[in-house]
Structures are given as C-alpha cells and as structure tokens.
Scaffold this active site. Structure first.
Site, short mmCIF file in Angstrom:
data_model
loop_
_atom_site.label_atom_id
_atom_site.label_comp_id
_atom_site.label_asym_id
_atom_site.label_seq_id
_atom_site.Cartn_x
_atom_site.Cartn_y
_atom_site.Cartn_z
N ASP A 174 31.24 28.62 27.43
CA ASP A 174 29.92 28.89 28.03
C ASP A 174 28.90 28.99 26.90
OD1 ASP A 174 28.84 31.03 30.72
OD2 ASP A 174 27.62 30.18 29.12
N ASP B 175 26.03 24.48 31.57
CA ASP B 175 26.44 24.94 30.23
C ASP B 175 27.85 25.53 30.19
OD1 ASP B 175 26.11 27.52 31.32
OD2 ASP B 175 25.37 28.30 29.43
N GLU B 176 28.67 25.20 31.16
CA GLU B 176 29.94 25.90 31.32
C GLU B 176 31.04 24.93 31.76
OE1 GLU B 176 31.28 29.34 34.40
OE2 GLU B 176 29.16 29.00 34.13
#
Ligand code: TTP
Ligand code: MG
Length: 400
Positions: free
Chosen positions: A10, A104-105
């Site tokens: 993340d 973003d993960e």
C-alpha cells in the site's frame, strides 16, 4: 489447503506523496489533496498533516479548522493513475500473481518464489527499493500466510514500513487491534460488537462461538471468528483486470412490442448473470444501451444497493432504466445491450449482518440452474418467459 506467502503493498499518502515529489516546495509541508470550502472533501493528506487529525474523506471545512496551515492542492487524477500503472507493472514483474485492489494497493501471491515468510520479507524489501528508485515514492508492505494478516501487517508501520505477521505473532500483533481492522466490520457492526463487550480482535477471538452465533448468525459469526484467529483462505486472484460483463444484440427488425423488448432484456440479464456467477463476480452497477432505427444511442446506468449476480435483480434495474428512455421504445429498438460493471469478487463481500433468506435461496436456485445447463446444455433451463422465443437475433453481436 496449501499455504502461500502473501504480500500486501500500500503506497504511503499516495496522492500527496506524488505532489510532494513533483513540487519540491511541498516537501515537509502539511499537504491536503482536495478542494477547500464547504462542499469539498479531503482525498488524502501528507504525513505532516496527520498529527492534526486530518484524514481521507473528511469534509474540507473540518480539515481547515484542524490544520489551518495546510496547503491545499487540487487533485490530478490522470497523473496519479499513470504513476499507479507504472508501480503495478513493477509489482507484476516481481510476483507471479498480483491482484490490484485500488489505485495504490495490491496483493501478491508469492507461491513458488518465496517458500517462507523470511523469503517473502526479502522480496518485499526489494520491491520497496525498486519503487523508491524508479518512482521516488515509499510503500508499506505486509507479509503473512494469508491476505487478511498481510493487509493488517502493511498498515502497522506506515509510512515506509515492512511488517511480517507469523502465526505465532497473532496474539501480540493482531489481538490488540480494534475489531474494525476486519474487512466488513464497519461502524454499525463495530457498535453492535461493542454492546456485547467486544472492542478488540482479541476479545472477539475469546468470545465463545455459540454466543457469537446467537448474536450475529452463523455465517457472520464464523467469518469473524476465523479472521480473529488470523485465518483467511481467500486466494489472491487476478480477475480485477476485467471491467465489465456485458451482452448486446442487434435486431434485423426493430423491436417495438413492449413484451418483446422486455423478453430480450430478460434474456440479456440471464446471460450476464450466468457469466458473473461463472467468474465468481458480483456487480455494483447495471447499465443498459439502447439504439433506435436511426442510430441514436442512449446509455443509462445505476448503482445497486447490494452487489448482485442474480438475473431477476439485474433485470429489474435494467427495466427501470429502460422505462426512463420510453420515448426510444416508441421509435423501435435496433440494438439492446446490458452491462454489469464495478465488479467485485463474490468472496470479498463479507457475509451480511442481516442475511436475506430470499436472496440466498434465489442464488442457490440460480447455481443449481447453472449446473444443469453445464450438464445438459444451455437450453436445459430457462425462465418460462423466454420459452418459445421466435425472433432470431442477428448474429452480428456487439455492433461497436
Ligand atoms: P489510501 O491508501 O487509503 O491512503 P493514502 O495512500 O493516501 O495514505 P496511507 O499512507 O494511509 O495509505 O488511499 C490511496 C489514495 O486514494 C489516496 O492517496 C487518495 C485516494 N483516496 C481518496 O481519494 N478518497 C478516499 O476516501 C480514500 C480513502 C483514498
Ligand atoms: Mg495508501
């Protein structure tokens, strides 16, 4: 079940970190991404702004009050999407199976390249280093034997963290955390658990199964108990590339009769629902596409309350959308399409706090029909309304 090492990655303060990278004057400053003023919300903020209590999704007016010295930056989504694409290319190059779950993960299954947690941690370290080198950004990583613990781990030492949770670390690292760290435990369920005297994951783990089941129902109770033990056998899956499941037909003669239009729509709903179930997906959004004889095309879509893979529910939404373009039907329909979008893996939707018996039965019936079709051919099971369909669809499916 075979055990796999899972990595969760993340990015730290993602949008804000990109802005700080692009604009050196923002480095070391409390950066708030979003629009100030009464109608704005904070998308995210830099770590310098976090001690003030600012967080994602907070109304901008609150953030302005908590952190008056914050520097507001308007989001540049295309830039962030481009950076995200490059980062996940790096991740895809480092792991055999990657499931991106947000901008973003991502989860990565390290089976075959990391035989144990130490090897997984080394791989995570290398990945963090290459992201830093290529993008000048930091990521936090978690490594564990399952998705849930990997996610909890990546969150534990942000920013720039790397955390491993081994099974023997569960009491020390997982149990003190609030029950909210379990996916599906939102404010309502957390409040309900609190009324039962359960605040932490450890308290959840210590609650006798019969008590939890009586209070929450078997499915939810067993799900929570499993997570509280640090267990999660959900596989990392690579299906997220798929954006929609859709079907459309073009007709030789424009459809005009209402019953005919509705029958076609139901057939498309059946097809889309079957495909969703086959892929283990649920749709949060249903869309229709209608084209008249003069090639004018209208699309409409709607978000549904509960993600679905049921033809009946999909049909109901599509029909309501179609009613909204009634004038179109009066002119005759040349093309009719139905799409299921915003897909989520069925196994990622936690069991509901208030299970809907009727819905559960409908899904069981649908699955049985799927099995019969698989064994006896596609026409073996169809809704009564689709029997005796005469007008053939043009083989030229998907006109554009
Ligand atoms: P997050 O990973 O939740 O947040 P973050 O990366 O900014 O911070 P952290 O270090 O705690 O991970 O979300 C990733 C990006 O998604 C975030 O930079 C901005 C965007 N986002 C929103 O626009 N709105 C939201 O409500 C959330 C949660 C995120
Ligand atoms: Mg993040």
């Amino acid at each position: 079940m075979e055990r796999h090492v899972v990595l969760h990655l993340d990015m730290d303060a993602f949008f804000a970190a990109i802005e700080q990278r692009e604009r050196p004057e923002l480095r070391g400053q409390p950066v708030l991404i979003g629009r100030p003023g009464p109608r704005g919300v904070v998308a995210t903020c830099s770590y310098e702004a976090r001690p003030f209590g600012v967080h994602s999704a907070m109304p901008s007016v609150t953030a302005e009050r908590l952190c008056p010295q914050g520097i507001w930056v308007q989001p540049r989504f295309e830039l962030y999407a481009e950076v995200s694409r490059r980062i996940f290319e790096l991740v895809a190059g480092a792991a055999p199976v990657v499931e991106q779950v947000s901008i973003d993960e991502a989860y990565a299954d390290l089976a075959g390249i990391a035989p144990d947690l130490e090897a997984g941690a080394r791989l995570a370290q290398e990945l963090k280093r290459s992201i830093r080198q290529q993008e000048s950004l930091t990521a936090s990583a978690g490594v564990a034997w399952c998705r849930f613990l990997a996610k909890v781990a990546s969150d534990m030492n942000k920013p720039d963290g790397l955390t491993v949770i081994a099974p023997e670390d569960v009491p020390r690292l997982l149990w003190p955390r609030p029950a909210r760290v379990i996916p599906g435990v939102g404010p309502k369920l957390a409040a309900r658990l609190e009324r039962m005297g359960i605040r932490t994951v450890g308290e959840l783990a210590a609650t006798p199964a019969p008590r939890l089941r009586r209070a929450l129902g078997t499915a939810l109770a067993d799900y929570l108990a499993e997570r509280a033990r640090g267990e999660d056998d959900t596989p990392v899956a690579e299906h997220h590339g798929r954006k929609q499941v859709s079907e459309e037909r073009t007709y030789r003669e424009d459809l005009t009769a209402r019953a005919e239009v509705e029958r076609e729509l139901l057939a498309r709903a059946e097809g889309v629902a079957e495909e969703l179930r086959r892929r283990g997906l649920l749709a949060r959004c249903i869309g229709i596409k209608v084209r008249d004889g003069r090639y004018r095309t209208i699309t409409r879509s709607r978000t549904v309350e509960a993600p679905t893979d049921l033809a009946g529910e999909i049909y109901a939404v599509a029909l309501a959308l179609l009613r909204g373009v009634d004038e179109f039907r009066a002119r005759g329909i040349r093309l009719l399409g139905l799409a299921a979008r915003e897909l989520v893996a069925a196994h990622e939707v936690p069991p509901s706090l208030f299970p809907d018996e009727q819905r559960a039965r409908a899904r069981a019936v649908a699955r049985t029909a799927d099995e019969l079709r698989e064994r006896f051919g596609h026409d073996a099971v169809r809704p009564a309304r689709l029997l005796g369909r005469r007008r053939p669809a043009d083989p030229a499916e998907g006109e554009d």
